[in-house]
Design an enzyme around this catalytic site. Structure first.
Site, PDB file in Angstrom:
ATOM      1  N   HIS A   5       1.862   4.864  -2.870  1.00  0.00           N
ATOM      2  CA  HIS A   5       1.902   6.318  -2.656  1.00  0.00           C
ATOM      3  C   HIS A   5       3.170   6.914  -3.277  1.00  0.00           C
ATOM      4  O   HIS A   5       3.174   8.056  -3.710  1.00  0.00           O
ATOM      5  CB  HIS A   5       1.849   6.658  -1.167  1.00  0.00           C
ATOM      6  CG  HIS A   5       0.484   6.451  -0.551  1.00  0.00           C
ATOM      7  ND1 HIS A   5      -0.676   6.875  -1.159  1.00  0.00           N
ATOM      8  CD2 HIS A   5       0.102   5.874   0.619  1.00  0.00           C
ATOM      9  CE1 HIS A   5      -1.711   6.575  -0.381  1.00  0.00           C
ATOM     10  NE2 HIS A   5      -1.266   5.965   0.696  1.00  0.00           N
ATOM     11  N   HIS A  65       0.833  -1.200   0.000  1.00  0.00           N
ATOM     12  CA  HIS A  65       0.000   0.000   0.000  1.00  0.00           C
ATOM     13  C   HIS A  65       0.879   1.266   0.000  1.00  0.00           C
ATOM     14  O   HIS A  65       0.673   2.164  -0.822  1.00  0.00           O
ATOM     15  CB  HIS A  65      -0.929  -0.017   1.225  1.00  0.00           C
ATOM     16  CG  HIS A  65      -1.721   1.241   1.409  1.00  0.00           C
ATOM     17  ND1 HIS A  65      -3.033   1.358   1.023  1.00  0.00           N
ATOM     18  CD2 HIS A  65      -1.373   2.443   1.930  1.00  0.00           C
ATOM     19  CE1 HIS A  65      -3.457   2.588   1.297  1.00  0.00           C
ATOM     20  NE2 HIS A  65      -2.471   3.266   1.855  1.00  0.00           N
ATOM     21  N   GLU A  66       1.854   1.321   0.877  1.00  0.00           N
ATOM     22  CA  GLU A  66       2.719   2.511   0.971  1.00  0.00           C
ATOM     23  C   GLU A  66       3.532   2.708  -0.309  1.00  0.00           C
ATOM     24  O   GLU A  66       3.775   3.827  -0.735  1.00  0.00           O
ATOM     25  CB  GLU A  66       3.644   2.405   2.190  1.00  0.00           C
ATOM     26  CG  GLU A  66       2.931   2.473   3.544  1.00  0.00           C
ATOM     27  CD  GLU A  66       2.132   3.763   3.722  1.00  0.00           C
ATOM     28  OE1 GLU A  66       2.554   4.820   3.247  1.00  0.00           O
ATOM     29  OE2 GLU A  66       1.056   3.687   4.340  1.00  0.00           O
ATOM     30  N   ASP A  83      -4.877   1.268  -2.345  1.00  0.00           N
ATOM     31  CA  ASP A  83      -5.441  -0.047  -2.011  1.00  0.00           C
ATOM     32  C   ASP A  83      -5.524  -0.938  -3.249  1.00  0.00           C
ATOM     33  O   ASP A  83      -5.137  -2.102  -3.221  1.00  0.00           O
ATOM     34  CB  ASP A  83      -6.850   0.100  -1.417  1.00  0.00           C
ATOM     35  CG  ASP A  83      -6.835   0.670   0.004  1.00  0.00           C
ATOM     36  OD1 ASP A  83      -5.761   0.658   0.640  1.00  0.00           O
ATOM     37  OD2 ASP A  83      -7.903   1.122   0.459  1.00  0.00           O
TER      38      ASP A  83
HETATM   39 ZN    ZN Z   1      -2.248   5.281   2.365  1.00  0.00          ZN
END
Ligand code: ZN
Length: 232
Positions: free
Chosen positions: A123, A119-120, A175
């Site tokens: 980003h 998930h990270e 996600d």
């Molecule tokens: Zn996040």
């Protein structure tokens, strides 16, 4: 003085327009133009100020995910674990990811750790982190201009680096990307929903919602959506 009212209204609309459309657009555009090397330097600086004592962790999991990124990546990801019971994790521009003990201790299997990292990573890959830095800068510059307080601008700009606020929609995008990356790396993609559930439990226990969840309160919706994507 109708013209004055009209002028004030026009100015109000102008600021509102910059705020809602101009800033996000400028942040997205600027973030695309920044060389990866600059992102890495900025990320390193953020790491030293936000999580100075953080130690490398989850290395194997991160490598396995990094190797599975579709089309490869110019980023070199590194996960570091930091002390502190806050239920929080963040990704600095350039690929440095910090996971606080409040999250690390709850990710009791490799697949759950992988879900956090996957998930990270999104980003960083989608440049949400870089965009957040630019938005932080721009907002503070705008405030300083409106308040006529340019003297403290530099200090405020520096302060803007201490928090990353993602845009609405960034979490869902991260996600979705995480489910896909988990699948590619051979991890059970259902672990993303399970990871979010663990975070939901943690926030119930801890009271105040953590920063990275409060930017998007609809955790139930995210859990349902990631579960649906993983089942496909
Ligand atoms: Zn996040």
């Amino acid at each position: 003085m109708q013209w004055l009212a009209a002028l004030t209204l026009a100015a109000g609309y102008g600021v509102y327009g910059i705020w809602t459309w101009g800033l996000p657009w400028a942040a997205v555009t600027a973030a695309k133009l920044v060389p990866v090397k600059w992102e890495q330097h900025l990320g390193e600086a953020m790491m030293t100020s936000l999580a100075p004592g953080a130690k490398p962790c989850w290395g194997e999991v991160a490598q396995r995910l990094e190797r599975a990124i579709d089309g490869g990546t110019p980023y070199k990801f590194e996960v570091r674990c930091a002390a502190g019971e806050e239920v929080n994790a963040f990704a600095a521009p350039g690929g440095s990811i910090v996971v606080f003990e409040g999250i690390r201790s709850r990710m009791v299997r490799d697949e759950l750790a992988a879900a956090v990292v996957a998930h990270e990573m999104q980003h960083v890959l989608k440049r949400h982190s870089m965009q957040a830095v630019f938005r932080g800068f721009a907002l503070q510059a705008l405030f300083a201009l409106l308040l006529g307080d340019a003297s403290s601008l530099a200090a405020q700009l520096a302060g803007g680096m201490t928090a990353l606020h993602y845009q609405r929609g960034d979490e869902e995008e991260a996600d979705r990307g995480a489910v896909e990356l988990m699948r590619r790396a051979g991890f059970d993609p259902r672990a993303v929903a399970e990871m979010l559930e663990a975070l939901r439990e943690a926030t119930k226990e801890g009271g105040a919602p953590p920063e990275w969840l409060s930017s998007h309160p609809d955790l139930d919706g995210r859990i349902a959506e990631t579960r649906r994507l993983a089942a496909r």
